[in-house]
Structure formats: C-alpha cells, structure tokens
Design a protein around this motif. Structure first.
Motif, mmCIF file in Angstrom:
data_model
loop_
_atom_site.group_PDB
_atom_site.id
_atom_site.type_symbol
_atom_site.label_atom_id
_atom_site.label_comp_id
_atom_site.label_asym_id
_atom_site.label_seq_id
_atom_site.Cartn_x
_atom_site.Cartn_y
_atom_site.Cartn_z
ATOM 1 N N PHE A 219 0.859 -1.189 0.000
ATOM 2 C CA PHE A 219 0.000 0.000 0.000
ATOM 3 C C PHE A 219 0.892 1.235 0.000
ATOM 4 C CE2 PHE A 219 -2.426 3.491 1.638
ATOM 5 C CZ PHE A 219 -3.733 3.277 1.229
ATOM 6 N N CYS A 220 0.658 2.149 -0.954
ATOM 7 C CA CYS A 220 1.397 3.426 -1.005
ATOM 8 C C CYS A 220 0.497 4.546 -0.503
ATOM 9 C CB CYS A 220 1.829 3.738 -2.438
ATOM 10 S SG CYS A 220 3.112 2.662 -3.029
ATOM 11 N N LEU A 221 0.947 5.274 0.511
ATOM 12 C CA LEU A 221 0.138 6.371 1.027
ATOM 13 C C LEU A 221 -0.104 7.439 -0.035
ATOM 14 C CD1 LEU A 221 1.668 6.777 4.602
ATOM 15 C CD2 LEU A 221 -0.639 5.989 4.045
ATOM 16 N N VAL A 222 0.915 7.703 -0.857
ATOM 17 C CA VAL A 222 0.785 8.652 -1.960
ATOM 18 C C VAL A 222 1.146 7.920 -3.245
ATOM 19 C CG1 VAL A 222 1.639 10.801 -2.973
ATOM 20 C CG2 VAL A 222 1.263 10.651 -0.512
ATOM 21 N N ASP A 223 0.324 8.094 -4.246
ATOM 22 C CA ASP A 223 0.457 7.337 -5.494
ATOM 23 C C ASP A 223 1.518 7.966 -6.397
ATOM 24 O OD1 ASP A 223 0.051 5.604 -7.585
ATOM 25 O OD2 ASP A 223 -1.733 6.635 -8.331
ATOM 26 N N THR A 224 2.764 7.650 -6.117
ATOM 27 C CA THR A 224 3.859 8.164 -6.938
ATOM 28 C C THR A 224 5.070 7.250 -6.800
ATOM 29 O OG1 THR A 224 5.198 10.132 -7.436
ATOM 30 C CG2 THR A 224 4.833 9.635 -5.122
ATOM 31 N N GLY A 225 6.006 7.353 -7.757
ATOM 32 C CA GLY A 225 7.247 6.608 -7.661
ATOM 33 C C GLY A 225 7.486 5.668 -8.826
ATOM 34 N N ILE A 226 8.725 5.672 -9.319
ATOM 35 C CA ILE A 226 9.098 4.850 -10.474
ATOM 36 C C ILE A 226 8.985 3.354 -10.176
ATOM 37 C CG2 ILE A 226 11.079 4.212 -11.914
ATOM 38 C CD1 ILE A 226 11.931 7.104 -11.882
ATOM 39 N N LEU A 227 9.152 2.971 -8.914
ATOM 40 C CA LEU A 227 9.111 1.548 -8.588
ATOM 41 C C LEU A 227 7.712 0.943 -8.743
ATOM 42 C CD1 LEU A 227 11.497 1.320 -5.490
ATOM 43 C CD2 LEU A 227 11.942 0.595 -7.835
ATOM 44 N N ARG A 228 6.707 1.787 -8.998
ATOM 45 C CA ARG A 228 5.383 1.231 -9.304
ATOM 46 C C ARG A 228 5.454 0.305 -10.513
ATOM 47 N NH1 ARG A 228 1.778 6.536 -9.816
ATOM 48 N NH2 ARG A 228 3.616 7.058 -11.046
ATOM 49 N N GLU A 229 6.274 0.707 -11.507
ATOM 50 C CA GLU A 229 6.400 -0.109 -12.720
ATOM 51 C C GLU A 229 6.956 -1.492 -12.389
ATOM 52 O OE1 GLU A 229 8.736 1.969 -15.575
ATOM 53 O OE2 GLU A 229 7.696 3.873 -15.237
ATOM 54 N N GLU A 230 7.958 -1.514 -11.521
ATOM 55 C CA GLU A 230 8.544 -2.809 -11.146
ATOM 56 C C GLU A 230 7.530 -3.651 -10.387
ATOM 57 O OE1 GLU A 230 12.026 -4.585 -8.245
ATOM 58 O OE2 GLU A 230 12.382 -2.661 -9.238
ATOM 59 N N ALA A 231 6.787 -3.026 -9.470
ATOM 60 C CA ALA A 231 5.780 -3.767 -8.707
ATOM 61 C C ALA A 231 4.739 -4.382 -9.634
ATOM 62 C CB ALA A 231 5.119 -2.842 -7.684
#
Length: 362
Positions: A46-58
C-alpha cells in the motif's frame, strides 16, 4: 464493511510505504513480498501517496498494489495526499491480519491509526539511526521524535536493522521487549540473474567507480564528486552515480564547477543497475548516516570491491571493521579519494577480497 480474514485463510500482511520512489527501503519491501508468499503468507503493498518509479517494477512482478492519495506538488497538496492515503489505508487495513510500516517518518503513524481502527496488530521497520534521521529533518524531526516517544510503544513489534538502531529506539522510550534486530536481506539469485544482462562495450578501458541511491543530502554525493576529482589525478577513472532525487541540480552544478563532465555522470534512475555494479571496479558509499545499506550487500554479493564511510555500526559490521572493504570518515573528500585511489591501484587484490566478502554476505 470488509470481512475479517478467517482462520482457514492464509495469513495476510499489508506492507505500507509512503510512496514507491527508488530507495533501499522501498526496494527491500518489494523484495520481501515473494519470500513471504513462498511461506504461505499473502503480502501486498500500500502506497500512502500514489507516486514513484518503482510502481512499474511492482506491476511487472505482478504484486497487488493499493494506491493512496494523489501526488500534488506543494505542502498543502502533499498533506492532502497523505490524509487521503491514510483514510484509504484505514478501510483496506481491515482485510489484513498484520499491518507493517515499511519506512520511518509519517508512515508509522498512518499505520498505527489504521491498526487501531481495524483492531489489527502493527509492526514497524527501522532502516536507519533514528537520531540522525530526526536531526536531518530539523524542526519536523523534533516533532517526529516526540511522536516516537508517545506512539511507537503501540506497535506489537519494532524491527531495527542493527542492534545500535534498536538501542537508540529504546533510548526514545520504546519498550525493549518490543524491539527485535532484523538485518536487511536480499534475493541473491534474483540479483545474479539481473546482473547477467549484457551491457554495451565501454568507450575506453578506464576503471569504473559506481554509486547508487537517492540523490539526497544524507548520501554525501557532493563529497564523492569532489573525491573523484582528487583521485582521478592519481588514477584515471570514471564515476557513475545511479539514482534520482532533490539534489540532482546541485550535483550537476558541482560537476560543472569542478570541470568533471568528461569523467563524472549522474545516470538517473535505472531499473536494472546490477550489470553496471558487476562491471565496476569499485562501489562507493559516501553517506553521512545509514542503517544497513542494501547497496553494500548487493555489491559484495556480486564480488565488487567497496569503499564506504564509517557512517553507522551497520556499515562497519558489514565490512568487518574494514576487513572486507575500506572504511573512511564521513564528509572528507580527501579520505574518500585516498580510499578510491588505493583500491584502483590494486585491482586484483581488492577484487579477491571482494569475492571473499561476497561469500560472507551470503
């Protein structure tokens, strides 16, 4: 209302992060999902704020990822994003058996609130030395220090990457009975697989020195860039720093000021930097403070020599007080330059020592 997990279900764990910006703690928690699943535990992020390049890896790794509030620039927008994320966490947390605060600062308090509302146990992770973190945060750090004293006792367990970090947490009033030392671990097989990716042939035969991490003040990259300028007069080499962050513009200006553009570069975030780490003659850690940095374990596992600042007991422990890699004082370009040059002048000896260190890391 979401149903509570039944006794017959697999245990369910929700790992909560502030965002998925590239960093050691974020990557550590992503790498934790598959081992938990292999032990019959359903783990999600769970990400408190929806941001970050690692979303792609996840997403590529097919992890279940819950997105919190929007990423809005500015302090009011950021606060609103975290509040929305915390509210969503409170609803989703009821579906899980355990909530894990995967990082420090604001995340633990959002997790504690959600755990209280859902009547679930909560676990905290401490990846750094808390006093150093709070000093770095200034006025906000003093607030977090007070909040730590007041609220961390509410966690079922508090995990720290080193004994020293756990002692500091206890010194802030957290009951010792809740503190456990859990050193960082990595998926060696996955790193080996990623490091096998082929790279283009280099333009020259200069040794390569690499660093990897968020471009943030605590990483000391201005010291590393200055040290590179000093050391290259003695041993010509190239420097590549992998990562992104708020210090990029300042570091680019420093490279230009020192006229190092021909040998020093900021490579930005690279999804797979492990082939570069394996090719490198040396990895440098120039931080002012750390817990137990993953990047050192990763480099050692690939047989890459390391020079690191003596910025925490975790670093000194990993390198066995300098037996497995040179330790220098933080904040000193001259000391770091000496460490870099000494390693590059004896590449075979240092590589052999690094291979021994890699065996130890495993």
């Amino acid at each position: 209302m979401a149903a509570s997990p039944s006794a017959g279900d697999n245990r369910r764990v929700l790992i909560v992060l502030p965002n998925l910006n590239p960093g050691g703690a974020e990557r550590l928690n992503l790498d934790l999902v598959e081992p938990l699943r292999s032990h019959g535990i359903d783990a999600d992020i769970f990400c408190l704020v929806d941001t970050g390049i690692l979303r792609e890896e996840a997403e590529e790794r097919q992890f279940r990822l819950f997105r919190g509030g929007p990423d809005v620039p500015g302090i009011p927008g950021r606060v609103r994003g975290y509040l929305i994320g915390a509210a969503r966490l409170a609803r989703i947390g009821r579906r899980y058996d355990v909530l894990v605060a995967g990082m420090e600062a604001i995340t633990p308090f959002a997790v504690l609130a959600a755990a209280a509302l859902s009547r679930r146990p909560a676990v905290s992770q401490l990846h750094c030395m808390p006093r150093a973190l709070y000093e770095q945060l200034g006025a906000k750090g003093r607030v977090f220090s007070v909040l730590t004293r007041l609220f961390y006792r509410r966690f079922k367990w508090n995990t720290a990457v080193t004994d020293a970090a756990g002692e500091e947490l206890a010194g802030l009033g957290v009951p010792r009975s809740t503190i456990r030392t859990v050193p960082n671990g990595i998926d060696f097989a996955r790193i080996e697989q990623l490091a096998a990716e082929e790279l283009p042939n280099p333009d020259d035969d200069l040794p390569l020195v690499v660093a990897a991490g968020r471009l943030a003040p605590e990483k000391g990259y201005e010291v590393l860039i200055e040290a590179h300028g000093l050391a290259r007069a003695r041993v010509p080499h190239r420097l590549m720093i992998f990562g992104q962050g708020p210090e990029r513009e300042r570091l680019e200006a420093l490279i230009h000021e020192l006229r190092l553009e021909d040998t020093a570069s900021l490579a930005g975030y690279v999804l797979n930097h492990y082939p570069w780490m394996r090719r490198a003659s040396l990895l440098c850690l120039s931080s002012y403070h750390e817990g137990m940095p993953l990047v050192l374990i990763e480099a050692l596992s690939l047989g890459t020599p390391v020079v690191a600042t003596r910025c925490s007991e975790g670093v000194a422990e990993l390198l066995r007080e300098g037996e497995l890699g040179a330790l220098v004082e933080p904040g000193s370009p001259h000391a770091l330059a000496e460490g870099i040059a000494a390693h590059l002048e004896r590449p075979e000896e240092m590589r052999a020592r690094a291979v021994r260190a890699g065996d130890s890391a495993r």
